[in-house]
Design an enzyme around this catalytic site. Structure first.
Site, PDB file in Angstrom:
ATOM      1  N   LYS A   1       0.806  -1.219   0.000  1.00 33.66           N
ATOM      2  CA  LYS A   1       0.000   0.000   0.000  1.00 33.66           C
ATOM      3  C   LYS A   1       0.840   1.271   0.000  1.00 33.66           C
ATOM      4  O   LYS A   1       0.305   2.354  -0.219  1.00 33.66           O
ATOM      5  CB  LYS A   1      -0.976  -0.007   1.176  1.00 33.66           C
ATOM      6  CG  LYS A   1      -1.955  -1.153   1.179  1.00 33.66           C
ATOM      7  CD  LYS A   1      -2.892  -1.252  -0.022  1.00 33.66           C
ATOM      8  CE  LYS A   1      -3.723  -0.060  -0.312  1.00 33.66           C
ATOM      9  NZ  LYS A   1      -4.992  -0.393  -1.026  1.00 33.66           N
TER      10      LYS A   1
HETATM   11  N1  PMP Z   1      -3.058  -7.171   1.417  1.00 33.87           N
HETATM   12  C1  PMP Z   1      -2.907  -6.309   2.427  1.00 33.87           C
HETATM   13  C2  PMP Z   1      -2.111  -6.747   3.615  1.00 33.87           C
HETATM   14  C3  PMP Z   1      -3.488  -5.038   2.361  1.00 33.87           C
HETATM   15  O1  PMP Z   1      -3.349  -4.178   3.379  1.00 33.87           O
HETATM   16  C4  PMP Z   1      -4.245  -4.696   1.228  1.00 33.87           C
HETATM   17  C5  PMP Z   1      -4.872  -3.343   1.113  1.00 33.87           C
HETATM   18  N2  PMP Z   1      -6.024  -3.114   1.832  1.00 33.87           N
HETATM   19  C6  PMP Z   1      -4.409  -5.646   0.211  1.00 33.87           C
HETATM   20  C7  PMP Z   1      -3.778  -6.862   0.332  1.00 33.87           C
HETATM   21  C8  PMP Z   1      -5.285  -5.408  -0.985  1.00 33.87           C
HETATM   22  O2  PMP Z   1      -4.793  -4.525  -1.904  1.00 33.87           O
HETATM   23  P1  PMP Z   1      -5.773  -3.631  -2.783  1.00 33.87           P
HETATM   24  O3  PMP Z   1      -6.365  -2.606  -1.843  1.00 33.87           O
HETATM   25  O4  PMP Z   1      -4.883  -3.035  -3.785  1.00 33.87           O
HETATM   26  O5  PMP Z   1      -6.836  -4.501  -3.352  1.00 33.87           O
END
Ligand code: PMP
Length: 331
Positions: A47
């Site tokens: 992130k």
């Molecule tokens: N894995 C973790 C540990 C995250 O913090 C996030 C973000 N919320 C994600 C995956 C998912 O990523 P995205 O928001 O880009 O779908």
């Protein structure tokens, strides 16, 4: 640049993460399984890319000016990225966060001076949901609301950085596996990689308590149960997710995820977070179903297991969730 001999900033250290070949699983399956080491970002998660892109976008549009305040609703990692980069660039950061996340994330946020407002876990329709609380704070105080769910600076980060890095590092890719939180990752990466590798298959992996699996399979957002995974799972179609190019979906429970988390730590020395373990488990299951095919499968190691030790390596916590601390079953 990670390998530069010059001094750098946290801002310039985001991205350009290694793509790791997961030796144990590649050997077991006769496929090539790769994980992008997103835990090597300066805030230790994928992130950081979205946080940087949303700050850059807001600065460019004049929505964020020197000394300003950023507010965001987050499971923690976006908040950590914003707090880190915000500190470096002179912004204040306020985060609204559900109160059931791993304590390590609250501790990191507090250490970086973020103002953390914990809120009860409630359905999205409830105005007390962390997403609505962030929007309200922004409106009340005139703060910049990053809004990672609907702000497409988020998926743009993955289209312009994560996707190109993966294509360059992997050479050829047959399959991309990704879980969905905001959908920024799967949207940006799938759009970029499909243009490079037209035969690419994109598989979304979904935990219990999320509606993405049923949405992809049936067009309806339905879910059951709950999950100890953090940062993933959602019950609505965001502006970021809406642009994802997805071919198939799989659904996995926490025990399957945990077995991969323990396996990777013990066999590969790779200690990953819960969403990364879910990603790798889905990549492995696909590879097992196509054993010996040599397919090149990539996924994201979204963050590091050290962020969750109070949960995934805590026998009392695991027992309370009826989870068993063990690796993959013998082959
Ligand atoms: N894995 C973790 C540990 C995250 O913090 C996030 C973000 N919320 C994600 C995956 C998912 O990523 P995205 O928001 O880009 O779908």
């Amino acid at each position: 640049m990670r390998t530069s001999n010059r001094t750098s900033t946290l801002w310039d250290s985001v991205g350009n993460t290694p793509l790791l070949r997961i030796a144990s699983l590649s050997k077991l399956t006769g496929c090539e399984i790769f994980g992008k080491a997103e835990f090597m970002n300066p805030g230790a998660s994928i992130k950081d890319r979205a946080a940087k892109s949303m700050i850059a976008g807001a600065e460019a549009r004049g929505e964020l000016t020197p000394g300003g305040t950023i507010v965001e609703g987050t499971a923690g990692n976006t908040g950590i990225g914003l707090a880190m980069l915000g500190r470096e660039r002179g912004y204040k950061v306020v985060v609204t966060m559900p109160d059931n996340q791993a304590r390590e994330k609250y501790e990191l946020l507090a250490a970086m001076g973020a103002d953390v407002r914990k809120v009860a876990v409630v359905p999205f329709s409830n105005p007390k949901h962390f997403f609505h609380q962030a929007r309200e704070l922004a409106a009340q105080h005139g703060w910049y609301w990053a809004n990672q769910f609907e702000n497409v600076d988020n998926s743009a980060a993955h289209f312009t950085t994560t996707g190109p890095e993966l294509a360059a590092q992997a050479g050829h890719i047959d399959v991309l596996v990704s879980a969905v939180g905001t959908g920024g990752t799967i949207a940006g990466v799938s759009r970029y990689l499909k243009a490079q590798f037209p035969a690419l298959k994109v598989i979304a992996v979904d935990p219990d308590g999320s509606g993405i699996y049923s949405y992809i399979k049936t067009g309806e957002l339905k879910c059951a149960g709950s999950s100890i995974t953090e940062g993933i799972g959602i019950m609505r179609v965001t502006a970021n997710f809406a642009t994802a190019l997805i071919d198939d979906a799989v659904h996995l429970g926490d025990q399957a995820m945990l077995e991969m988390l323990y396996h990777l730590a013990a066999e590969d020395g790779l200690v990953v977070g819960t969403s990364a373990a879910l990603n790798v488990r889905a990549a492995y299951d696909y590879a097992m179903a196509h054993r010996g095919s040599g397919q090149r499968i990539v996924t994201l190691l979204c963050d590091h297991g050290s962020r969750y030790t109070s949960k995934v390596f805590n026998p009392e916590f695991l027992a309370s969730k009826q989870l068993v601390a063990r690796g993959l079953p013998a082959h």
